[in-house]
Design an enzyme around this catalytic site. Structure first.
Site, PDB file in Angstrom:
ATOM      1  N   SER A 194     -11.355  -6.858   6.528  1.00 26.70           N
ATOM      2  CA  SER A 194     -12.358  -6.244   5.787  1.00 26.70           C
ATOM      3  C   SER A 194     -12.878  -6.964   4.630  1.00 26.70           C
ATOM      4  CB  SER A 194     -11.715  -5.051   5.174  1.00 26.70           C
ATOM      5  OG  SER A 194     -12.961  -3.685   4.684  1.00 26.70           O
ATOM      6  N   GLU A 197      -9.646  -2.768  13.371  1.00 32.07           N
ATOM      7  CA  GLU A 197      -9.931  -3.330  12.453  1.00 32.07           C
ATOM      8  C   GLU A 197      -8.768  -4.388  12.088  1.00 32.07           C
ATOM      9  OE1 GLU A 197      -9.139  -1.976   8.526  1.00 32.07           O
ATOM     10  OE2 GLU A 197      -9.301  -4.066   8.142  1.00 32.07           O
ATOM     11  N   ARG A 237       0.868  -1.383  -0.085  1.00 28.76           N
ATOM     12  CA  ARG A 237      -0.042  -0.073  -0.083  1.00 28.76           C
ATOM     13  C   ARG A 237       0.948   1.117   0.202  1.00 28.76           C
ATOM     14  NH1 ARG A 237      -4.902  -2.039   2.487  1.00 28.76           N
ATOM     15  NH2 ARG A 237      -4.997  -4.144   1.330  1.00 28.76           N
ATOM     16  N   ARG A 288      -0.431   2.044  13.117  1.00 23.80           N
ATOM     17  CA  ARG A 288      -1.056   0.620  12.384  1.00 23.80           C
ATOM     18  C   ARG A 288      -1.240   0.406  11.078  1.00 23.80           C
ATOM     19  NH1 ARG A 288      -6.921   0.643  11.956  1.00 23.80           N
ATOM     20  NH2 ARG A 288      -7.509   2.687  11.070  1.00 23.80           N
ATOM     21  N   HIS A 289      -0.156   1.275  10.494  1.00 15.53           N
ATOM     22  CA  HIS A 289      -0.155   1.573   8.783  1.00 15.53           C
ATOM     23  C   HIS A 289       1.107   0.958   8.510  1.00 15.53           C
ATOM     24  CE1 HIS A 289      -4.009   3.690   8.842  1.00 15.53           C
ATOM     25  NE2 HIS A 289      -3.937   3.038   7.742  1.00 15.53           N
ATOM     26  N   GLU A 334       0.579   4.253   0.685  1.00 22.51           N
ATOM     27  CA  GLU A 334      -0.351   5.207   1.412  1.00 22.51           C
ATOM     28  C   GLU A 334       0.642   5.844   2.491  1.00 22.51           C
ATOM     29  OE1 GLU A 334      -4.265   4.729   4.126  1.00 22.51           O
ATOM     30  OE2 GLU A 334      -3.664   2.824   2.919  1.00 22.51           O
ATOM     31  N   ARG A 346      -1.270  -6.836  12.180  1.00 29.97           N
ATOM     32  CA  ARG A 346      -2.262  -6.341  13.025  1.00 29.97           C
ATOM     33  C   ARG A 346      -2.843  -7.370  14.292  1.00 29.97           C
ATOM     34  NH1 ARG A 346      -6.105  -2.082   9.976  1.00 29.97           N
ATOM     35  NH2 ARG A 346      -4.468  -0.673   9.116  1.00 29.97           N
TER      36      ARG A 346
END
Lengths: 500, 500
Positions: free
Chosen positions: A426, A423, A272, A280-281, A274, A474
């Site tokens: 998903s 989370e 990712r 948490r990323h 991002e 996670r």
């Protein structure tokens, strides 16, 4: 074994020591003695012409220190192997000389040693070691690999609970120092426990699914098109063209379902791009991915996934208590609670709970991270579980390939799963009809040309199906009650970290 | 189930059919009947205002064909599920009307159907199906997903043995057509068998190593520096900088060994930006990687790896005969042979065997691909094994981090492993001493600055260790006697292929 400090081996070692002691070790001892003799000879001769070994100065045991400096009659060492450590004693006597004691005392911390010793019970528990009831009385000790005297971080600092460090003014090690020197940081009992538990999560995940009839698949990570329009995707130079790194194996999992594999899973990296610098990323993490055809209702998929998670939680609780307790020593946390069957709440219920707690939000608004956390606390209070499913998300906040809820077009057949309010998964029933998929893509203003191959996958017979992707790091972080996903990624990647 | 052709379900299905027949299926039947009724009603009304379901035309069963065209009194279908197929009969009688027979006959190939049927023994074996002793007498049949009438390839063509196609002038499907339409090609019994066996290889690999005390690790694929100087490496844009895709997890495996994990393995993608368009090269493949510390001799590592391979071969032989025989129907090959313990030859012996067979080569020359194949045949003739280890490669042809042979500096503590004459693993004892590693890097003219982090990993205590990396797709290809690695990669990547 690694020498931890000067002042005292694992159960395995002890067993090994006692079992092999007579046979194997005599042989080894003879070998080692010959080797040491040879080494000493070589050291004195500077160059042994008869031995044509260009690497002779670079391996083998170090020559013993021969000076006659006065020293104490004994020294204690702590020997470490993975999660365990034990005190060892070298004392002048039948088997050890003063020089040997001095040699042992001078071995640099974190050097790797081979030790031959008698295991003896001790009167008083050795509180500082994991093996508290015994110590090793060393008869032979050889350095296999010498550590440099100056270490970038001290292991005793790296396992100190944060609170203790602050209170007593003792050093703790900050995260960047740990990660910059990961080879040493991974030697702490805490890191050893974390990554052994992580290995267990992967194994439990796969074993559970294999028993359920799932097939493991391997999906490509270099892909020709970014399926959701190209945001947050890494670009790769690919010969004369360019390609992308897969943000998830979803398309490929779905193609396998359309190819009649019925139930599939895969474990592999997802990427990712991002620019999120949060606890948490990660830009690269390990996805535990599931996809399956179902017969009547996508809740069959939810049930398969939640049961898999429950099997993981049970396996960890039953087989990884040593690891859990080791981590808890440095990072205390409440035991992880879960229900059987898993609690499933609908999105509307969650919104009602949040509103009751004073949160203002619209029916179709997505959950913010703080609201997810708050919801986790409310659910824990009400249902006493750290794991639950939130079902029927608003259609508007989910990707275009999400199956709409047939009874209310504002909602969708989609779900997230949470551990300790964060989370971890998903998922959704996917649209398996090419025409509906096209309409949903148009609604989301996605360029149809870019997703043609994806849509075409559903034109030749596609069963209703659903699935989801779980973030391994996670799951480990939240199960153990840790607070940063970098603690459960061996070599984490984030926007600012690409090494080691 | 998928409808395969008009004219004739798996063991599981049969069991399921008979077991559930009374209870569950009655319920289902009632449900389905109601659904069909509703559907028919909806179709006639065009729009049912009371049902607020915008997707109602896109799922559910197709409305029955109602015209009164004359037709035969029965039709045969072939129903397929994964590797198995079964003949089904729809005949006019108590449970089926003429219209229903016509409906069944008109279902497009590869459509997915739900069938309720009685399983009946047949007098004469049905040669064309995997379930030869029974057929299904259909009482209900519903289309779950309708395939487009024109398929990009015919499954019966895709499973035809090459020879048969040529001899009888019948179509076979070329590889690019297969790969371009992989979702359909993966439905063949052959593909189903190949990838179920591949899933088995991964499972056997991990289970064997887990039993031996290995820990599974996850290594990053995005890396900051190309460890061997940057050849054949893919570049990734990484925020404001650039990075590379890992050519192997080796550095990270070694760091884990230095971090005291003792024995580790990982399964994951590795990337090679090599413009090789051969039957055995992929730009992305799955590496089964092993690394372990050893006590006395790197042959401990070889023994661990060869035993793991032997456990894989045994597991496949004992648990995957259905898959092996399914593949053999289309691609005949000799059963895979192996010895216990595994044959280990030294490089010098191999060179001698090749010279005896007329090959001219120097002592320190690397093996060409044709010579590897020839050697495989010579070894098979002499030792009757399809699997062996070639040990003690010339130092000059191996990477800088390879430990030199202490007794002959021209050679090294390194090895390759071969299946049916092709390399599946390359491995070695690694240099674990920072100083020797520096010297070897200088000898190979490698920029020390670029590998500083790698060398520094060995400065704080590093046990002697070794390992190797196995190519999953090659293992599957060679075990099954296939001839192209693209047959054992679900979605292969090569210099010319990035899709699907």
């Amino acid at each position: 074994m690694t020498k931890e400090e000067v002042q005292g081996a694992t159960e395995e070692e002890q067993q090994a020591q006692s079992k092999k002691a007579l046979k194997k070790q005599q042989k080894e001892a003879e070998k080692a003695a010959k080797k040491a003799e040879k080494q000493a000879k070589m050291a004195s001769e500077q160059q042994s012409a008869e031995e044509d070994d260009f690497a002779k100065d670079r391996y083998g045991v170090s020559a013993m220190v021969q000076s006659q400096q006065k020293l104490g009659k004994q020294c204690f060492l702590v020997l470490r192997q993975q999660q365990f450590n034990v005190q060892a004693l070298v004392a002048v006597g039948d088997r050890a000389s003063k020089q040997m004691v001095k040699f042992a005392a001078n071995i640099t911390k974190e050097s790797i040693v081979d030790v031959e010793a008698i295991v003896r019970k001790v009167e008083q528990k050795i509180e500082s070691c994991s093996q508290q009831d015994v110590e090793l009385h060393v008869e032979r000790i050889f350095v296999i690999s010498q550590a440099e005297p100056r270490l970038p971080l001290q292991l005793e600092d790296a396992v100190r609970p944060d609170g203790e460090g602050e209170e007593e003014g003792r050093a703790t090690v900050n995260q960047d120092t740990r990660l910059d020197n990961r080879v040493i940081d991974l030697r702490t009992t805490t890191s050893q426990a974390v990554f052994r538990l992580q290995s267990g999560v992967c194994q439990l995940f796969r074993d559970t699914l294999t028993k359920k009839g799932f097939v493991e698949i391997q999906t490509p990570k270099i892909i020709s098109a970014a399926s959701e329009g190209g945001a947050n995707v890494f670009t790769v130079s690919y010969f004369k063209t360019s390609a992308f790194l897969a943000q998830s194996p979803q398309l490929y999992k779905q193609m396998c379902i359309c190819a009649d594999f019925d139930k599939v899973f895969c474990v592999g990296p997802v990427f990712r791009a991002e620019d999120s610098n949060t606890h948490r990323h990660l830009t690269e993490f390990v996805g535990l991915d599931i996809e399956m055809a179902f017969n009547y209702h996508y809740h069959e998929v939810i049930d398969s996934i939640t049961d898999t998670m429950v099997q993981i939680f049970k396996g960890l609780r039953d087989n990884f208590q040593t690891e859990i307790q080791t981590v808890n020593k440095q990072f205390p946390s409440e035991p992880f609670k879960f229900l059987e069957p898993t609690l499933r709440l609908e999105y509307t219920e969650a919104v009602a709970m949040l509103r009751e707690a004073g949160v203002e939000m619209g029916d179709e608004d997505d959950l913010s991270t703080p609201n997810e956390k708050l919801l986790g606390r409310l659910v824990k209070e009400k249902y006493d579980t750290d794991f639950y499913v939130l079902d029927k998300y608003p259609l508007a906040v989910r990707p275009f390939y999400t199956m709409p809820d047939p009874s209310n077009p504002k909602y969708s057949n989609s779900y997230d799963m949470f551990m300790r309010g964060e989370e971890i998964l998903s998922g959704a029933q996917r649209v398996h009809d090419a025409q509906l998929l096209t309409e949903r893509a148009i609604h989301h203003q996605i360029d149809l040309e870019k997703i043609k191959a994806y849509i075409d996958s559903f034109r030749y017979g596609a069963p209703p199906h659903g699935g989801g992707g779980i973030g391994l790091e996670r799951v480990c972080m939240l199960y153990l009650g840790l607070h940063n996903v970098r603690q459960t990624s061996m070599f984490p990647r984030d926007p600012k970290r690409l090494t080691p």
